[in-house]
Structure formats: structure tokens, C-alpha cells
Design an enzyme around this catalytic site. Structure first.
Site, mmCIF file in Angstrom:
data_model
loop_
_atom_site.group_PDB
_atom_site.id
_atom_site.type_symbol
_atom_site.label_atom_id
_atom_site.label_comp_id
_atom_site.label_asym_id
_atom_site.label_seq_id
_atom_site.Cartn_x
_atom_site.Cartn_y
_atom_site.Cartn_z
ATOM 1 N N THR A 180 -8.571 -51.935 -1.985
ATOM 2 C CA THR A 180 -9.547 -52.331 -0.970
ATOM 3 C C THR A 180 -10.902 -52.538 -1.622
ATOM 4 O O THR A 180 -11.429 -51.635 -2.272
ATOM 5 C CB THR A 180 -9.640 -51.273 0.138
ATOM 6 O OG1 THR A 180 -8.396 -51.237 0.848
ATOM 7 C CG2 THR A 180 -10.747 -51.608 1.115
ATOM 8 N N ARG A 211 -14.886 -53.602 10.845
ATOM 9 C CA ARG A 211 -15.608 -52.336 10.689
ATOM 10 C C ARG A 211 -16.644 -52.365 9.562
ATOM 11 O O ARG A 211 -17.273 -51.348 9.290
ATOM 12 C CB ARG A 211 -14.607 -51.208 10.427
ATOM 13 C CG ARG A 211 -13.618 -50.987 11.554
ATOM 14 C CD ARG A 211 -12.564 -49.954 11.188
ATOM 15 N NE ARG A 211 -13.109 -48.621 11.069
ATOM 16 C CZ ARG A 211 -13.317 -47.781 12.078
ATOM 17 N NH1 ARG A 211 -13.020 -48.175 13.303
ATOM 18 N NH2 ARG A 211 -13.787 -46.578 11.880
ATOM 19 N N TYR A 260 -8.754 -46.648 -2.496
ATOM 20 C CA TYR A 260 -10.197 -46.624 -2.669
ATOM 21 C C TYR A 260 -10.446 -46.023 -4.047
ATOM 22 O O TYR A 260 -9.767 -45.067 -4.445
ATOM 23 C CB TYR A 260 -10.874 -45.753 -1.608
ATOM 24 C CG TYR A 260 -10.840 -46.319 -0.211
ATOM 25 C CD1 TYR A 260 -11.382 -47.571 0.080
ATOM 26 C CD2 TYR A 260 -10.312 -45.578 0.844
ATOM 27 C CE1 TYR A 260 -11.371 -48.081 1.368
ATOM 28 C CE2 TYR A 260 -10.303 -46.084 2.143
ATOM 29 C CZ TYR A 260 -10.837 -47.324 2.393
ATOM 30 O OH TYR A 260 -10.830 -47.830 3.675
ATOM 31 N N SER A 291 -2.920 -45.017 3.404
ATOM 32 C CA SER A 291 -4.328 -44.964 3.051
ATOM 33 C C SER A 291 -4.624 -43.863 2.037
ATOM 34 O O SER A 291 -4.019 -42.789 2.073
ATOM 35 C CB SER A 291 -5.173 -44.713 4.306
ATOM 36 O OG SER A 291 -6.536 -44.498 3.979
ATOM 37 N N HIS A 298 -11.643 -55.771 7.297
ATOM 38 C CA HIS A 298 -11.604 -54.321 7.535
ATOM 39 C C HIS A 298 -11.565 -54.020 9.040
ATOM 40 O O HIS A 298 -12.148 -53.045 9.513
ATOM 41 C CB HIS A 298 -12.808 -53.632 6.882
ATOM 42 C CG HIS A 298 -12.496 -52.285 6.319
ATOM 43 N ND1 HIS A 298 -12.209 -52.077 4.986
ATOM 44 C CD2 HIS A 298 -12.422 -51.060 6.886
ATOM 45 C CE1 HIS A 298 -11.989 -50.788 4.765
ATOM 46 N NE2 HIS A 298 -12.107 -50.156 5.918
ATOM 47 N N LYS A 354 -7.343 -56.346 -1.232
ATOM 48 C CA LYS A 354 -7.483 -56.296 0.231
ATOM 49 C C LYS A 354 -8.964 -56.384 0.605
ATOM 50 O O LYS A 354 -9.763 -55.548 0.190
ATOM 51 C CB LYS A 354 -6.888 -54.994 0.767
ATOM 52 C CG LYS A 354 -6.922 -54.883 2.287
ATOM 53 C CD LYS A 354 -6.255 -53.588 2.732
ATOM 54 C CE LYS A 354 -6.224 -53.458 4.241
ATOM 55 N NZ LYS A 354 -7.591 -53.311 4.824
#
Length: 353
Positions: free
Chosen positions: A157, A250, A131, A107, A247, A223
Site C-alpha cells: 500500500t 479515506r 504497510y 491487513s 483507499h 495498491k
């Protein structure tokens, strides 16, 4: 400490050992958590078809993910803040994934940097989840650092332009731990402005994907895809693959569980993209179901995290090995010698939900 024997045992032990607020964070979803629950419940609406007398002595779970050889089609999903689960954190998870022959997706919000993770498991297969910061140049620099460290793909993402209505996080007054994340510190030091997740660009578009995909020497995977139209657009704008993902429940509560979204996306894009799936993977039979419905691999997040929380690196490795062993059993009992033999003929919709 008694060694947990099953995936259920490991999760229970993890929740017992976690700080209660972090346990709530890792367990939580958005809104009423309808999608969170449906991600797992939807797997029960599919039945595997058992075959007999197939003359199979052993099965093989080995495959490739984005051109990388792995021992199983189970990728460790990019779960943030893993040192909050256990001191071993992402370094321990990287070692566990390498030992189990699984790929790791790291991540952007990890507590360990890309160089540290690469050094911990130099022979492991690793991908970077991205991100995008408001300053795209900073994101470019972080991606370049990861590629230099041997990361073999970028997972962009795209389903978090704003943060979902996460009630559990509000109740525990959760705050974005920016100082614990090397990538975030790097962005802030270079002048990226914003408070909390406002440091991310909320207005990404298809042009950004096209630029990213055309500029990198590694595959770019999108993603957060739930609609066939978006999967087709991802292919048209240069993506090498997509992750069918909500996700982990979430973000937008009430959206389709991923295993229900998968067949239409597979039908729409065919062989144009490598299709992966996350959200709801709890057992090896779930992996088998996803592969039969057309996924090339799955990403598992919460289960490896529970292993990490319960017993550190050893626990994470145990979870990945248990998932692989359960997948191997499912292969044998469905009459498949390898994961490549799993097809839609090996699953059927349940007569009752």
C-alpha cells in the site's frame, strides 16, 4: 435473529449492531467525503448492455488472481481491526473467504497474525497487505513470516505517506489501537519508534518497490494507483500488478473515483500488469462493470465487513456468496458464459450522470 436476505439488509443490521464509534470509523472517509460518495456514484455513470437469446445455460465466475485459482474475481480487501467489528475477526473472515472460494488480503493492521489466519483456513487463497515500518528490516521479517505461512502475494500500500483528514475519526477521538495488532506489537518490540501511524515510513520511493519486487519469491502488487504514469512506473520497477484504489475514499478527498480512473490505466499498461480495483464495490453488477472495463478482479472491503459485523463468519460468507451470485446473473444477462468474456463492449457511458 432474522436472517438478512440482501446486501442492503446486511449493512443495515451491521450498523445497528456495531459500537457507534466503530460504526463511524468503518463508514467514514476523508474531508467532506466527496470521494467516498463518488466511488459508488461513479458506477451509476456506466450502463451494462443486456443481450438476449444467447443460448447460455449457465455461467462461470471462476478465474485466477495472481496465478491462484478462485471461484470468483472478488478478493476480500485488507480492512484493519476486524475484531472490532465482530469477535470472529480476521479468522472468521478467512474461513468465510475460503468457503466462498474468494481470496483474502490480510491487513498489516489485522487483529490476528499470519500463522493464525493460515491455520484457520489452510486451503484458502491469501495475500498480505503491507504497510512499511520505518525499519524496513522489520517489514522484511513480517513478509517472510507470511510467505512461510503460505501467503501467495504481497500488496504494497503506497497511498498513505500521511493520513488523510478524516473528520469522523476526529469527532470520535479515535486512537490507534496498537496493542491489538500482532504486527505492530512485533515492530514496537524490535525498536520501531513513533506514535500511532508515525511508525510507518512516510518517504517510500520507487527504489523501495524495485528492491522488494526483486527480493521476494511471490508477486508484488502496488495498491493505491490512480494515474497511468504511476502504473507504468510500477511495471518498470518490477510490480506484477496494481490495485486502482483511493483507499476507499479515506485519504485525499477530491481524487478521482476508481472506476473512472480504471480505463486510462488499462490503456496505459495493457498486458504488462494484472490490474485490480477497489473502492466502491457494493453489488455484483459493480464487479461486472469493473471487469468489463479491464480489471482482472476487484477487492471488496466494506461489504464483507458489514457481513462480519452482522453475523460473524456466516455473515461474511453470505455477503461473498451474494456478490458472486449477482455477478453470475449479470454475466448471463449480458450474454457472457464466463468472466473472461466481459469486455468494454458490454458497458456504455450513461447519457446522463
Amino acid at each position: 435473529m432474522e436472517t438478512p436476505l440482501t446486501l442492503t439488509d446486511i449493512e443495515a443490521l451491521a450498523v445497528e449492531q456495531l459500537d457507534p464509534d466503530w460504526a463511524e470509523y468503518f463508514r467514514g472517509g476523508a474531508g467532506r467525503e466527496q470521494t467516498l460518495a463518488e466511488n459508488t456514484a461513479a458506477f451509476a455513470r456506466w450502463r451494462l448492455r443486456q443481450r438476449i437469446l444467447c443460448g447460455i445455460e449457465s455461467t462461470a465466475t471462476e478465474t485466477t488472481v495472481l496465478g491462484c485459482n478462485v471461484s470468483s474475481p472478488i478478493v476480500v480487501a485488507p480492512v484493519a481491526y476486524q475484531q472490532m467489528a465482530h469477535a470472529d475477526g480476521e479468522v472468521g473472515m478467512a474461513r468465510a473467504a475460503a468457503a466462498a472460494g474468494s481470496a483474502l488480503c490480510l491487513s498489516t493492521f489485522s487483529n490476528a497474525g499470519v500463522a493464525e489466519v493460515a491455520a484457520a483456513a489452510p486451503d484458502g487463497v491469501r495475500f498480505l497487505q503491507v504497510y512499511v515500518f520505518r525499519d524496513h528490516g522489520v517489514t522484511d521479517e513480517l513478509i517472510a513470516q507470511a510467505i512461510d505461512a503460505g501467503f501467495a502475494a504481497v500488496f504494497l500500500t503506497v497511498d498513505i505517506p500521511v493520513v488523510g483528514a478524516r473528520d469522523r475519526e476526529r469527532r470520535i477521538h479515535w486512537a490507534f489501537p496498537e496493542e491489538t495488532m500482532p504486527s505492530v506489537r512485533y515492530a514496537l518490540e524490535r525498536g520501531v519508534e513513533g506514535e500511532g501511524l508515525q511508525i510507518l515510513d512516510p518517504a517510500l520511493d520507487w527504489k523501495y518497490l524495485a528492491r522488494l519486487a526483486s527480493s521476494l519469491p511471490v508477486p508484488v502488487v502496488v495498491k493505491g494507483v490512480l494515474e497511468p504514469t504511476d502504473a507504468l512506473l510500477a511495471a518498470e520497477h518490477g510490480a506484477a500488478g496494481v490495485v486502482v484504489s483511493n483507499h476507499g475514499g479515506r485519504q485525499l478527498d477530491g481524487v478521482m473515483p476508481t472506476i473512472e480512473a480504471l480505463p486510462a490505466i488499462v490503456e496505459a499498461v495493457g498486458d504488462r500488469l494484472e490490474i485490480l480495483l477497489d473502492s466502491g464495490i457494493r453489488r455484483g453488477t459493480d464487479v461486472a462493470t469493473a471487469l468489463a472495463l479491464g480489471a482482472a478482479a476487484v477487492l471488496a472491503g466494506r461489504q464483507p465487513l458489514w457481513g462480519l459485523a452482522a453475523r460473524g463468519e456466516d455473515g461474511a460468507r453470505q455477503v461473498l456468496e451474494l456478490l458472486r451470485e449477482e455477478l453470475a446473473v449479470a454475466l448471463h444477462l449480458t450474454g457472457c458464459k464466463s468472466v473472461d468474456e466481459l469486455t468494454a463492449e458490454h458497458v456504455v457511458r450513461a447519457l446522463r450522470p
